[in-house]
Design a protein around this motif. Structure first.
Motif, PDB file in Angstrom:
ATOM      1  N   GLY A   1       0.724  -1.202   0.081  1.00 23.53           N
ATOM      2  CA  GLY A   1      -0.058  -0.250  -0.045  1.00 23.53           C
ATOM      3  C   GLY A   1       0.915   1.367  -0.162  1.00 23.53           C
ATOM      4  N   PRO A   2       0.149   2.504  -0.023  1.00 20.34           N
ATOM      5  CA  PRO A   2       0.757   3.768  -0.169  1.00 20.34           C
ATOM      6  C   PRO A   2       1.495   4.334   1.179  1.00 20.34           C
ATOM      7  CG  PRO A   2      -1.529   4.046   0.221  1.00 20.34           C
ATOM      8  CD  PRO A   2      -1.387   2.475   0.134  1.00 20.34           C
ATOM      9  N   SER A   3       1.464   3.640   2.067  1.00 18.20           N
ATOM     10  CA  SER A   3       2.276   3.984   3.283  1.00 18.20           C
ATOM     11  C   SER A   3       3.513   3.000   3.558  1.00 18.20           C
ATOM     12  CB  SER A   3       1.368   4.293   4.448  1.00 18.20           C
ATOM     13  OG  SER A   3       0.992   2.882   4.867  1.00 18.20           O
ATOM     14  N   LYS A   4       3.488   2.125   2.833  1.00 13.93           N
ATOM     15  CA  LYS A   4       4.857   1.237   3.108  1.00 13.93           C
ATOM     16  C   LYS A   4       6.128   1.879   2.635  1.00 13.93           C
ATOM     17  CE  LYS A   4       6.722  -3.329   2.493  1.00 13.93           C
ATOM     18  NZ  LYS A   4       8.038  -2.884   2.060  1.00 13.93           N
ATOM     19  N   GLN A   5       7.165   1.728   3.630  1.00 17.71           N
ATOM     20  CA  GLN A   5       8.305   2.384   3.242  1.00 17.71           C
ATOM     21  C   GLN A   5       9.349   1.511   2.665  1.00 17.71           C
ATOM     22  OE1 GLN A   5       9.671   5.117   6.864  1.00 17.71           O
ATOM     23  NE2 GLN A   5       8.032   3.343   7.814  1.00 17.71           N
ATOM     24  N   GLU A   6       9.989   1.886   1.749  1.00 15.61           N
ATOM     25  CA  GLU A   6      10.980   1.250   0.832  1.00 15.61           C
ATOM     26  C   GLU A   6      12.391   1.691   0.730  1.00 15.61           C
ATOM     27  OE1 GLU A   6      10.874  -1.658   0.117  1.00 15.61           O
ATOM     28  OE2 GLU A   6       8.588  -2.456  -0.458  1.00 15.61           O
ATOM     29  N   LEU A   7      13.372   1.204   0.300  1.00 14.05           N
ATOM     30  CA  LEU A   7      14.604   1.793   0.194  1.00 14.05           C
ATOM     31  C   LEU A   7      14.669   2.338  -0.957  1.00 14.05           C
ATOM     32  CD1 LEU A   7      17.269  -1.150   1.146  1.00 14.05           C
ATOM     33  CD2 LEU A   7      16.671   0.805   2.460  1.00 14.05           C
ATOM     34  N   THR A   8      15.690   3.514  -1.333  1.00 13.22           N
ATOM     35  CA  THR A   8      15.641   4.415  -2.529  1.00 13.22           C
ATOM     36  C   THR A   8      17.083   4.314  -2.882  1.00 13.22           C
ATOM     37  OG1 THR A   8      16.083   6.279  -1.147  1.00 13.22           O
ATOM     38  CG2 THR A   8      13.755   5.818  -1.767  1.00 13.22           C
ATOM     39  N   SER A   9      17.750   5.179  -2.987  1.00 15.43           N
ATOM     40  CA  SER A   9      19.263   5.285  -3.116  1.00 15.43           C
ATOM     41  C   SER A   9      19.990   5.339  -1.917  1.00 15.43           C
ATOM     42  CB  SER A   9      19.546   6.633  -4.113  1.00 15.43           C
ATOM     43  OG  SER A   9      19.005   6.446  -5.287  1.00 15.43           O
ATOM     44  N   HIS A  10      21.483   5.114  -2.005  1.00 13.54           N
ATOM     45  CA  HIS A  10      22.313   4.921  -0.730  1.00 13.54           C
ATOM     46  C   HIS A  10      23.841   4.799  -1.248  1.00 13.54           C
ATOM     47  CE1 HIS A  10      22.642   0.476  -1.020  1.00 13.54           C
ATOM     48  NE2 HIS A  10      21.415   0.486  -1.271  1.00 13.54           N
ATOM     49  N   VAL A  11      24.644   4.803  -0.421  1.00 13.31           N
ATOM     50  CA  VAL A  11      25.950   4.829  -0.712  1.00 13.31           C
ATOM     51  C   VAL A  11      26.145   3.388  -1.597  1.00 13.31           C
ATOM     52  CG1 VAL A  11      28.294   4.274   0.307  1.00 13.31           C
ATOM     53  CG2 VAL A  11      26.895   6.161   1.135  1.00 13.31           C
ATOM     54  N   GLY A  12      27.116   3.751  -2.570  1.00 13.67           N
ATOM     55  CA  GLY A  12      27.559   2.638  -3.542  1.00 13.67           C
ATOM     56  C   GLY A  12      28.297   3.354  -4.678  1.00 13.67           C
ATOM     57  N   PRO A  13      27.889   4.214  -5.379  1.00 16.09           N
ATOM     58  CA  PRO A  13      26.349   4.769  -5.521  1.00 16.09           C
ATOM     59  C   PRO A  13      25.537   3.848  -6.034  1.00 16.09           C
ATOM     60  CG  PRO A  13      27.787   5.900  -7.186  1.00 16.09           C
ATOM     61  CD  PRO A  13      28.780   4.881  -6.386  1.00 16.09           C
ATOM     62  N   THR A  14      24.381   3.623  -5.157  1.00 14.56           N
ATOM     63  CA  THR A  14      23.339   2.752  -5.670  1.00 14.56           C
ATOM     64  C   THR A  14      22.083   3.362  -5.790  1.00 14.56           C
ATOM     65  OG1 THR A  14      24.539   0.997  -4.378  1.00 14.56           O
ATOM     66  CG2 THR A  14      22.285   0.363  -4.824  1.00 14.56           C
ATOM     67  N   ALA A  15      21.119   2.804  -6.832  1.00 16.26           N
ATOM     68  CA  ALA A  15      19.797   3.419  -7.042  1.00 16.26           C
ATOM     69  C   ALA A  15      18.773   1.818  -7.101  1.00 16.26           C
ATOM     70  CB  ALA A  15      19.554   4.189  -8.129  1.00 16.26           C
ATOM     71  N   ILE A  16      17.578   1.822  -6.251  1.00 14.72           N
ATOM     72  CA  ILE A  16      17.100   0.665  -6.151  1.00 14.72           C
ATOM     73  C   ILE A  16      15.452   1.092  -6.443  1.00 14.72           C
ATOM     74  CG2 ILE A  16      16.088  -1.146  -4.594  1.00 14.72           C
ATOM     75  CD1 ILE A  16      18.795  -1.085  -3.099  1.00 14.72           C
ATOM     76  N   SER A  17      14.784  -0.101  -7.307  1.00 16.92           N
ATOM     77  CA  SER A  17      13.510   0.195  -7.225  1.00 16.92           C
ATOM     78  C   SER A  17      12.981  -1.168  -6.882  1.00 16.92           C
ATOM     79  CB  SER A  17      12.953   0.355  -8.910  1.00 16.92           C
ATOM     80  OG  SER A  17      11.430   0.445  -8.963  1.00 16.92           O
ATOM     81  N   SER A  18      12.222  -0.916  -5.798  1.00 16.77           N
ATOM     82  CA  SER A  18      11.637  -2.376  -4.836  1.00 16.77           C
ATOM     83  C   SER A  18      10.238  -2.649  -5.344  1.00 16.77           C
ATOM     84  CB  SER A  18      11.889  -2.193  -3.427  1.00 16.77           C
ATOM     85  OG  SER A  18      13.174  -1.884  -3.117  1.00 16.77           O
ATOM     86  N   PHE A  19       9.820  -3.764  -5.430  1.00 16.00           N
ATOM     87  CA  PHE A  19       8.474  -4.101  -5.876  1.00 16.00           C
ATOM     88  C   PHE A  19       8.145  -4.929  -4.786  1.00 16.00           C
ATOM     89  CE2 PHE A  19      10.950  -4.175 -10.075  1.00 16.00           C
ATOM     90  CZ  PHE A  19      10.082  -3.141 -10.596  1.00 16.00           C
ATOM     91  N   THR A  20       8.537  -5.770  -4.177  1.00 20.28           N
ATOM     92  CA  THR A  20       8.221  -6.439  -3.059  1.00 20.28           C
ATOM     93  C   THR A  20       9.263  -6.773  -1.943  1.00 20.28           C
ATOM     94  OG1 THR A  20       6.791  -8.058  -4.143  1.00 20.28           O
ATOM     95  CG2 THR A  20       7.560  -8.642  -2.175  1.00 20.28           C
TER      96      THR A  20
END
Length: 664
Positions: free
Chosen positions: A274-293
């Motif tokens: 749902g809309p209020s669930k928190q997910e990772l985004t970008s972080h040191v690496g440099p790393t960028a993530i799109s999380s689905f589950t």
């Protein structure tokens, strides 16, 4: 200023044997780059490995074949915006567990196909079918990439399928990850007020003495960073988490090359929780993530098990991997971010895309719309203003928080309670919601069956929040978070300067430890009518540390006055929790050592305390309080969090209310 927009892909790549190059006539020129219809090449690289190269004159993307890893993205004179020093640079992966086996599957394909190639776009596929065994997760997977003419981006999506006869499996995490060029990308952006120059992976290396380990592996203190500006700062990827409803674009900027790399998620329909669930985004690496589950901020309560006999198919994405550049050099951080936000608005407006080839992704015409008006009946009828309302798979009220298997479609009501949920995939749903300022979960009594092209009007729907009597007193604001409570100042030697004087100050490391310092010998006591919850109610009900590795339960008190008690009737204590992590909340009235009137039992593994979240999974308990337990005059409620094996057992309160006996 000319902003040059470009697209990047969402997987690592090698490449293949030459295919004919089609439609190579230039069609547009962007800041000196010749744009043309995209071409596909299959070659063998200098190491003999097969590769696929897609080039539209703006970006050139290389994929390993048939694995479908993105190995290179060439743009704006940069040979590779990805990290050339690691094998996996742009990839999907999935964590899973089967009978006597668990692991991480890199989802490498075994078959490559060109799905579409014309003057408008190229769509390619890297797929893998499960043929038994335990080497891979039992799924059929088709990873797709689309590069369009004159379009500054690469669209990436995946079709995941399991057959009913396949063995039971648990899928914990599905995501796309990009590891960027370490020499170029150092400035990270998550939001207007969440962006900063970042340390490097090398700065986090505790084995080389560059950093010190903290209470859990994700968090380190940078003791010897290459850039002394970062000295003693804490770095932790969870400090940059974001709620799904706000997680539409994030990424990195190269101030050296004036290039931006962005992950754009135009819809939340394919995400879990749902809309209020928190997910990772970008972080040191440099790393960028799109999380689905993922289980982030939910834990084991997340619905991730697929049993034998259970068939399933889901499309994750498309997401848009977008590159842009600013040739003026005046203020690239500002201009590239503003352009990324504008591009995000365009992608949201274009959703659902009409150029996706898979029949499993319905077009706008193949979807439906649901409209209505939500009212709240809490003693009197009022419009549900700014309420969150959505369609999700059938289940109990609030079950959307832990659902991963289906699609979810959410919106907010306007000031008069009206809502429109559009672009809904055909299917059977429940209508769920919650209203800021009121406790509980809304669920419409009937299921909603959406057909292709349907326009469903529900007219008026009414949410009756839990209430058994008038309010005697309350603590907090019912908004499903602990944001309004007292969040202490961070430690000066373990802070993240991004969150100084910030509305998200709860994202600082180590705040849970402040409780022991504030209450070294006695626990929190809150007096109704005297105390102020923003100053006197600690944001998290945590354990107390009594020596280096010993923790004990804590018991908070709420002291209140009652001028009269009806000993024959029943009062109600409404306890709304914003988070729980291996906790057991016990409630007693006027006797700290009596048998608990109520206990939650062991609940929660959302880890919001450790992971700098101000909420996890929402829970509501309506506790029946016999009048004989209360007194005329002074009363005390004892809230004991009884689990205490470490620093992170605990919970966060959303809202507490004592209700009198109903007058009805």
């Amino acid at each position: 200023m000319i902003l040059q927009k470009i697209a990047s892909s969402s997987m690592i790549c090698f490449l293949l044997l030459l295919l004919p190059i089609a439609f190579s006539q230039p069609t547009r020129n962007l800041d000196g780059i010749s744009a043309r219809a995209p071409t596909v090449q299959q070659i063998r690289n200098r190491h003999g490995a097969r590769e696929v190269i897609v080039d539209n004159g703006i970006i050139r993307v290389s994929f390993s074949s048939p694995q479908g890893l993105i190995t290179s993205i060439k743009y704006k004179g940069i040979d590779n915006v990805l990290n050339p020093h690691v094998r996996t640079r742009g990839y999907w992966d999935i964590t899973w567990q089967g009978e006597n086996i668990r692991g991480l599957d890199g989802i490498e394909g075994t078959n490559f196909r060109v799905i579409t190639q014309n003057e408008e776009q190229v769509e390619i596929s890297f797929s893998r079918k499960w043929n038994g065994g335990s080497k891979h997760i039992p799924l059929n997977i088709d990873k797709r990439y689309i590069i369009r003419t004159n379009t500054s981006g690469i669209y990436a999506y995946g079709v995941f399928e399991r057959l009913s006869e396949w063995p039971e499996v648990e899928m914990g995490q599905v995501r796309i990850v990009f590891k960027l060029n370490t020499d170029r990308f150092r400035y990270m952006v998550v939001a207007d007020d969440r962006q900063r120059q970042m340390p490097t992976d090398n700065d986090r290396d505790i084995h080389r003495g560059h950093a010190k380990a903290l209470a859990y592996k994700e968090a380190v203190q940078l003791t010897n960073p290459a850039d002394l500006r970062f000295k003693n700062q804490v770095d932790d990827k969870y400090q940059y988490s974001c709620e799904v409803k706000d997680n539409k674009v994030h990424g990195w900027i190269s101030t050296k090359s004036h290039v931006g790399f962005w992950l754009i998620s135009p819809s939340g329909e394919y995400r879990s929780g749902g809309p209020s669930k928190q997910e990772l985004t970008s972080h040191v690496g440099p790393t960028a993530i799109s999380s689905f589950t993922t289980g982030h901020y939910v834990g084991r309560d997340m619905e991730t098990t697929y049993k034998t006999g259970e068939a399933w198919k889901k499309v994750f994405g498309p997401v848009f991997i977008y590159l842009n550049s600013d040739s003026t050099g005046n203020n690239p951080r500002h201009s590239l971010w503003e352009d990324a936000k504008r591009q995000t608005e365009e992608e949201v407006e274009a959703w659902p895309y009409d150029f996706v080839a898979s029949s499993d992704f319905p077009s706008r015409q193949e979807r439906g719309t649901v409209t209505g008006r939500l009212l709240v009946n809490d003693r009197f009828l009022t419009p549900a203003q700014s309420a969150y309302i959505g369609l999700a798979p059938p289940g109990e009220a609030g079950s959307w928080q832990t659902n991963t298997k289906g699609y979810q479609f959410w919106t907010q009501t306007n000031e008069t309670g009206y809502f429109t949920i559009d672009n809904v995939r055909p299917g059977t749903y429940n209508l769920y919601g919650w209203v800021p300022g009121f406790i509980g979960d809304f669920q419409y009594q009937n299921r909603v069956n959406v057909a292709a092209g349907s326009e469903i009007s529900l007219d008026r729907v009414v949410f009756k929040p839990p209430r058994n009597g008038p309010t005697l007193w309350e603590i907090g604001v019912p908004d499903r978070t602990a944001r309004e409570y007292f969040v202490p100042e961070p430690y000066k030697d373990t802070m993240n300067p991004l969150y100084l004087n910030h509305t998200d100050k709860f994202r600082q490391y180590g705040l849970w430890q402040r409780y022991t310092e504030l209450y070294p010998n006695h626990d929190l006591v809150y007096t109704i009518g005297v105390s102020n919850y923003s100053q006197n109610w600690f944001y998290a009900h945590v354990t107390r540390n009594i020596d280096k590795s010993t923790y004990v339960p804590t018991t908070w008190q709420i002291v209140f006055q009652l001028p009269y008690v009806n000993r024959q009737g029943s009062y109600t204590l409404q306890l709304a929790l914003a988070s729980a992590a291996r906790a057991n909340l016990q409630v007693r009235f006027n006797n700290e050592y009596s048998r608990p009137l109520f206990s939650t039992g062991n609940i929660g593994k959302d880890n919001a305390i450790a992971r700098h979240g101000i909420h996890g999974v929402y829970r509501l308990y309506s506790v029946n309080v016999p009048g004989r337990l209360l007194r005329t005059g002074t009363n005390t409620i004892y809230l004991r969090q009884a689990k205490a094996t470490g620093p992170f057992e605990g919970l966060m309160y959303d809202y507490i209310r004592l209700e009198a006996i109903s007058r009805a």
